[in-house]
Scaffold this motif. Structure first.
Motif, PDB file in Angstrom:
ATOM      1  N   SER A   1       0.829  -1.208   0.000  1.00 20.92           N
ATOM      2  CA  SER A   1       0.000   0.000   0.000  1.00 20.92           C
ATOM      3  C   SER A   1       0.866   1.262   0.000  1.00 20.92           C
ATOM      4  N   LYS A   2       0.267   2.330  -0.470  1.00 17.78           N
ATOM      5  CA  LYS A   2       0.974   3.611  -0.521  1.00 17.78           C
ATOM      6  C   LYS A   2       1.359   4.076   0.884  1.00 17.78           C
ATOM      7  N   LYS A   3       0.479   3.824   1.845  1.00 15.54           N
ATOM      8  CA  LYS A   3       0.783   4.208   3.219  1.00 15.54           C
ATOM      9  C   LYS A   3       2.039   3.508   3.732  1.00 15.54           C
ATOM     10  N   THR A   4       2.134   2.207   3.477  1.00 10.07           N
ATOM     11  CA  THR A   4       3.300   1.443   3.929  1.00 10.07           C
ATOM     12  C   THR A   4       4.555   1.870   3.181  1.00 10.07           C
ATOM     13  N   LEU A   5       4.418   2.126   1.892  1.00 14.28           N
ATOM     14  CA  LEU A   5       5.568   2.589   1.124  1.00 14.28           C
ATOM     15  C   LEU A   5       6.087   3.920   1.664  1.00 14.28           C
ATOM     16  N   THR A   6       5.189   4.776   2.072  1.00 16.64           N
ATOM     17  CA  THR A   6       5.593   6.070   2.626  1.00 16.64           C
ATOM     18  C   THR A   6       6.422   5.880   3.894  1.00 16.64           C
ATOM     19  N   GLU A   7       6.108   4.859   4.667  1.00 20.52           N
ATOM     20  CA  GLU A   7       6.879   4.570   5.874  1.00 20.52           C
ATOM     21  C   GLU A   7       8.233   3.953   5.546  1.00 20.52           C
ATOM     22  N   LEU A   8       8.270   3.080   4.534  1.00 14.11           N
ATOM     23  CA  LEU A   8       9.497   2.344   4.229  1.00 14.11           C
ATOM     24  C   LEU A   8      10.454   3.115   3.326  1.00 14.11           C
ATOM     25  N   VAL A   9       9.916   3.743   2.278  1.00 12.56           N
ATOM     26  CA  VAL A   9      10.750   4.478   1.315  1.00 12.56           C
ATOM     27  C   VAL A   9      10.119   5.851   1.072  1.00 12.56           C
TER      28      VAL A   9
END
Length: 327
Positions: free
Chosen positions: A97-105
């Motif tokens: 998800s975009k939310k998780t991507l924002t946290e990771l990268v």
């Protein structure tokens, strides 16, 4: 002519007539006998022919039955394999998800780079990289790669799930055998597919100390390998390995959920927003075994004037496990 002479001639004529009558009777009798013999012979021949014909028919029936039985035996002896549970893979750049991507990268949420493959039904991958410049303090680098590999059932190589189990074990072993790795740890990841393992370690490179996290998960006949690493560059402090591990496990769960969703099972892992531009989709189900995807391939550190780090490739911190589906 005397009376005696006439008497003898009459006697001879009578005898001659008697012989002719006997010969004629004998001739008639012989012909009748031959006729009767012929009449008897014909039925015998017909009976013999009938028996011979019946015997041939029985033999033909027996041969046909034997052939059919042999064919049935061959068909029953032919090996059968269970059909693969999953026939599709999700779009690789949309499994997180975009939310998780924002946290990771955080600096690379929209920069997903899809791997090149000739068959997206069997294999797919996507990678993201992020470089956060913190000025004189240096910068924080993050790199994420997700690769998906689907195995098709085959009479020669076996059912898809068994092949996936074998490959899963190999991926875990390869992730644990990286040269130069320190502080290596492995642990199961609950609630992620049918089985999942987290392998974490530190790897010192010229650019900095990388914290590597690899989650290998199997769901039915699909294996998901997620690589996530981070490093503090140009004097910035190293990220927390525990925080990276938690993030990697979260992303792996979403990737597994996306695989299930693409095949009509459960919910997807990208419901909180699209990632990398394209909406989640499913690939063509036609199988292929020719292409391969290398996790981490092609992920280079972005150039920056502030941090003097010119890392050629961050994936060097990740295990170079080539996803070769069929051996």
């Amino acid at each position: 002519m005397s009376e005696g002479t006439m008497h003898r001639r009459a006697q001879r004529d009578g005898q001659f007539n008697q012989r002719e009558e006997r010969d004629e009777r004998a001739t008639r009798t012989g012909g009748l006998n031959r006729l009767l013999a012929a009449a008897v012979t014909v039925p015998v021949m017909l009976i013999a022919a009938g028996c011979s014909s019946d015997s041939g028919s029985d033999d033909a029936s027996k041969d046909a039955a034997a052939t059919g039985s042999a064919a049935d035996s061959a068909a029953s002896a032919a090996p059968t394999v269970q059909a693969a549970a999953y026939q599709k893979l999700p779009q690789a750049c949309a499994v997180v998800s975009k939310k998780t991507l924002t946290e990771l990268v955080p600096k690379g949420v929209t920069s997903g780079k899809e791997g090149t493959t000739g068959d997206t039904a069997d294999r797919a991958s996507c990678s993201w990289s992020s470089l956060a410049n913190n000025g004189v303090k240096g910068s924080q680098f993050r790199w994420l790669n997700v690769s998906l590999l689907r195995f098709e059932s085959d009479a020669t190589t076996g059912d898809g799930e068994s092949q996936a189990k074998t490959y899963y074990a190999k991926q875990v072993k390869d992730s644990q055998a990286v040269a130069g790795a320190t502080n290596a740890k492995s642990q199961p990841v609950p609630g992620t597919g049918d089985e999942a393992t987290l392998v974490r370690y530190d790897l010192k490179k010229t650019e900095g100390a990388f914290k590597q996290q690899t989650v290998v998960a199997r769901v039915e006949n699909v294996v998901v390998t997620l690589d996530y690493n981070g490093a503090g560059l140009a004097g910035d402090k190293a990220p927390s390995a525990d925080a990276l591990s938690a993030s990697a496990q979260k992303a792996a769960k979403e990737a597994v959920a996306s695989v299930r969703s693409a095949n009509g099972v459960g919910g997807g892992g990208s419901s909180e927003g699209s990632s990398a531009g394209s909406p989640a989709g499913s690939a063509s189900p036609s199988p292929s075994k020719s292409s391969s995807v290398s996790p981490g391939e092609g992920a280079s550190l972005p150039s920056s004037a502030t941090p003097k780090a010119t890392a050629s490739k961050a994936p060097a911190a990740a295990p170079k496990a080539t996803a070769s589906a069929k051996s």
